[in-house]
Scaffold this motif. Structure first.
Motif, PDB file in Angstrom:
ATOM      1  N   LEU A 124      36.920  64.184  88.290  1.00  9.94           N
ATOM      2  CA  LEU A 124      37.410  63.397  89.411  1.00  9.94           C
ATOM      3  C   LEU A 124      37.224  64.120  90.736  1.00  9.94           C
ATOM      4  O   LEU A 124      37.361  63.513  91.799  1.00  9.94           O
ATOM      5  CB  LEU A 124      38.901  63.085  89.222  1.00  9.94           C
ATOM      6  N   LEU A 125      36.944  65.420  90.694  1.00  6.04           N
ATOM      7  CA  LEU A 125      36.933  66.217  91.913  1.00  6.04           C
ATOM      8  C   LEU A 125      35.543  66.262  92.530  1.00  6.04           C
ATOM      9  O   LEU A 125      34.530  66.289  91.824  1.00  6.04           O
ATOM     10  CB  LEU A 125      37.406  67.639  91.601  1.00  6.04           C
ATOM     11  N   PHE A 139      49.459  64.310  94.279  1.00  4.54           N
ATOM     12  CA  PHE A 139      50.611  63.568  94.781  1.00  4.54           C
ATOM     13  C   PHE A 139      51.307  62.857  93.623  1.00  4.54           C
ATOM     14  O   PHE A 139      50.646  62.183  92.814  1.00  4.54           O
ATOM     15  CB  PHE A 139      50.160  62.550  95.842  1.00  4.54           C
ATOM     16  N   LEU A 140      52.619  63.042  93.542  1.00  2.81           N
ATOM     17  CA  LEU A 140      53.408  62.478  92.456  1.00  2.81           C
ATOM     18  C   LEU A 140      54.371  61.433  92.996  1.00  2.81           C
ATOM     19  O   LEU A 140      54.897  61.568  94.101  1.00  2.81           O
ATOM     20  CB  LEU A 140      54.196  63.579  91.742  1.00  2.81           C
ATOM     21  N   VAL A 199      54.869  60.286  88.072  1.00  3.56           N
ATOM     22  CA  VAL A 199      53.507  59.906  87.697  1.00  3.56           C
ATOM     23  C   VAL A 199      52.546  60.417  88.770  1.00  3.56           C
ATOM     24  O   VAL A 199      52.895  60.488  89.954  1.00  3.56           O
ATOM     25  CB  VAL A 199      53.397  58.371  87.563  1.00  3.56           C
ATOM     26  N   ILE A 200      51.324  60.787  88.369  1.00  2.74           N
ATOM     27  CA  ILE A 200      50.311  61.191  89.344  1.00  2.74           C
ATOM     28  C   ILE A 200      49.850  59.954  90.114  1.00  2.74           C
ATOM     29  O   ILE A 200      49.304  59.006  89.532  1.00  2.74           O
ATOM     30  CB  ILE A 200      49.118  61.862  88.648  1.00  2.74           C
ATOM     31  N   ALA A 201      50.097  59.976  91.425  1.00  2.00           N
ATOM     32  CA  ALA A 201      49.762  58.830  92.269  1.00  2.00           C
ATOM     33  C   ALA A 201      48.419  58.987  92.965  1.00  2.00           C
ATOM     34  O   ALA A 201      47.754  57.988  93.274  1.00  2.00           O
ATOM     35  CB  ALA A 201      50.858  58.605  93.312  1.00  2.00           C
ATOM     36  N   ASP A 202      47.999  60.227  93.238  1.00  2.00           N
ATOM     37  CA  ASP A 202      46.737  60.446  93.933  1.00  2.00           C
ATOM     38  C   ASP A 202      46.332  61.906  93.782  1.00  2.00           C
ATOM     39  O   ASP A 202      47.177  62.777  93.540  1.00  2.00           O
ATOM     40  CB  ASP A 202      46.871  60.091  95.418  1.00  2.00           C
ATOM     41  N   VAL A 240      44.918  59.890  88.048  1.00  2.00           N
ATOM     42  CA  VAL A 240      45.854  58.949  88.660  1.00  2.00           C
ATOM     43  C   VAL A 240      46.412  58.020  87.582  1.00  2.00           C
ATOM     44  O   VAL A 240      45.688  57.497  86.742  1.00  2.00           O
ATOM     45  CB  VAL A 240      45.158  58.143  89.774  1.00  2.00           C
ATOM     46  N   GLY A 241      47.731  57.876  87.578  1.00  2.00           N
ATOM     47  CA  GLY A 241      48.409  57.046  86.598  1.00  2.00           C
ATOM     48  C   GLY A 241      48.968  57.803  85.420  1.00  2.00           C
ATOM     49  O   GLY A 241      49.771  57.254  84.649  1.00  2.00           O
TER      50      GLY A 241
END
Length: 494
Positions: A17-18, A27-28, A32-35, A455-456
């Motif tokens: 993803l990077l 970002f949580l 949950v991982i949001a971004d 994410v998610g």
């Protein structure tokens, strides 16, 4: 709750993803991982955890633990260094007496001792204090005369109990005051969290739902737990409607959930009772034993599957593994084979074909290498075949079987990748796996569907001082975990 992890480097699943190998901010939101974004690209939100360049991995799981027995090791005399029966007996003769009037030791390995454990040797060293020595594999217990009388067990020349009688002794020794046991379990959980562990599978031989409801309601909050159900409790579990994945009834949080039906179908290598196709050396009539016959196993698994319970089937010898795989095929059950230490060549690909997870303990291969070379020298099946499982697409799930091995996923990963410890030459290195597979196998879901940083995904995470995908064998074993997060909540470090 953490809102943003800043300055982390990602190891393992999710790396694609990077945009590059640089640091990122994660970002949580609501656990949950949001971004995920390159560091500094977005303003941090909420409580900030500065990773300072540490490596971010999914939180780790131990897929096979006997929780109370592992927690109680802190009170028991260590016997792993005993070199003979006489040595082990002398250690116990000097061991402290517990508050209940017993001496308890754990971790001896008698398979390669030059002398035989006998009642006379143990009595001479321990006298009238009830004394119990638990084999490292937990499938046998050596008791002195005072202990045998206390437990109303028959006296014989060895004082050694194996399989079902040994398990009964362990159940009795584990039945400590809940206030004491829960305190030790909480200490165990703190240590596990310090190693990046966010969850475990508890296979204590007890009705585990009540214990975990009590612990969670008493404030236990460092780990997720899936607890097993043994055959003697299957009727109760079905009657009360327990299904795999359900939250423990009455629990104040969802940390404790129903796991699998656990069935022990054969013995162990160290006790020379694992059910094998070839006899054990020096005893042509000893092929080990099936402690649950195939028809009974099919019945248990059929009933469990119909009630919505997955199955975790203990099978160590190749004969036991064949029967366990047959039972999965016949019943349509889902779940795991626990240990899978000696598996016929033809059975290796059946794990993937049947969707049966190989729940294995890589440190056992290192602990047992000398026993395997001696006791299973004539076996034609594959011992500790991690690479063969992986190559055929089987889902690997790593654990410790604590107290058989310490609850330490880093030790498991090091053993799986490098197949050695303490500077010895690697053992059967061709059955080692790569670091990425080992890391995935140490997360919830295992190597085929392990946790991912994306994410998610739930924010069950750990920060490591070193990249585990590039670490040496000592580097993995000595890995420093700087922080552990369970659902975005810090359970260690930070």
């Amino acid at each position: 709750m953490i809102g943003t992890i800043v300055g982390a480097r990602v190891a393992g699943a999710g790396r694609e993803l990077l945009p590059d190998d640089g640091a990122v901010d994660v970002f949580l939101d609501g656990g949950v991982i949001a971004d995920i974004a390159p560091t500094g690209a977005m303003k941090p939100a909420g409580e900030v955890l500065d990773a300072d360049g540490s490596w971010l991995i999914p939180g780790l799981w131990d897929h096979h633990v006997h929780v109370v027995q592992w927690a109680l090791v802190a009170q028991r005399e260590a016997l792993g260094h005993a070199t003979s029966a006489a040595h082990a007996a002398s250690i116990m003769g000097a061991a402290p007496v517990l508050a209940d009037g017993r001496r308890v030791g754990t971790g001896f390995r008698d398979a390669l001792w030059g002398d035989e454990p006998t009642l006379a040797v143990l009595d001479a060293a321990t006298g009238d204090v009830p004394t119990y020595l638990i084999n490292a594999d937990v499938h046998s217990v050596w008791l002195n005369s005072a202990a045998l009388r206390r437990e109303a067990m028959p006296l014989d020349a060895s004082g050694m109990l194996r399989e079902a009688p040994a398990f009964e002794i362990s159940r009795r020794l584990n039945a400590v005051d809940p206030a004491v046991g829960d305190r030790l379990v909480a200490e165990m959980a703190r240590d596990a969290a310090s190693r990046g562990v966010v969850g475990l599978v508890d296979l204590d031989m007890a009705w585990n739902e009540d214990a975990w409801t009590r612990r969670v309601n008493g404030g236990f909050d460092r780990l997720q737990v899936a607890f097993g159900i043994y055959p003697e409790f299957l009727d109760r579990a079905i009657a009360e409607g327990l299904r795999t994945g359900d939250v423990a009834r009455g629990a104040a949080s969802d940390l404790a959930r129903v796991g699998s039906l656990k069935v022990i179908t054969d013995g162990s290598l160290g006790t020379r009772t694992a059910a094998c196709s070839h006899a054990y050396p020096g005893d042509p009539h000893n092929h080990g034993l099936l402690t649950v016959d195939p028809a009974t196993l099919v019945d248990l698994m059929t009933r469990a599957t119909g009630a919505g319970l997955s199955c975790a089937i203990h099978a160590i010898g190749d004969v036991a593994n064949s029967h366990a795989l047959d039972a999965f095929a016949v019943t349509g059950a889902w779940g795991t084979i626990e240990h899978a230490q000696l598996v016929a060549h033809a059975d290796i690909p059946r794990f993937a074909r049947l969707g049966v997870g190989a729940s294995v303990q890589p440190e056992h291969a290192i602990d047992d290498r000398d026993m395997t070379d001696a006791i299973w020298a004539n076996q034609t099946a594959l011992p500790y075949a991690l690479r063969s499982f992986a190559d055929t697409g089987a889902n690997l799930l790593f654990g410790s079987d604590a107290p058989v091995s310490p609850l330490d996923p880093w030790a498991a990963m090091a053993a799986a990748v490098y197949r050695t410890r303490d500077g010895r030459a690697p053992w059967r290195l061709e059955q080692g796996v790569d670091a990425s597979t080992a890391l995935a196998a140490s997360t919830h879901g295992g190597s085929a569907a392990g946790a991912r940083i994306e994410v998610g995904a739930t924010a069950d995470l750990a920060l490591c001082a070193e990249n585990p995908l590039a670490a040496s064998e000592p580097g993995l074993r000595e890995m420093t975990v700087t922080a552990t997060l369970l659902g975005g909540r810090i359970t260690h470090g930070g």
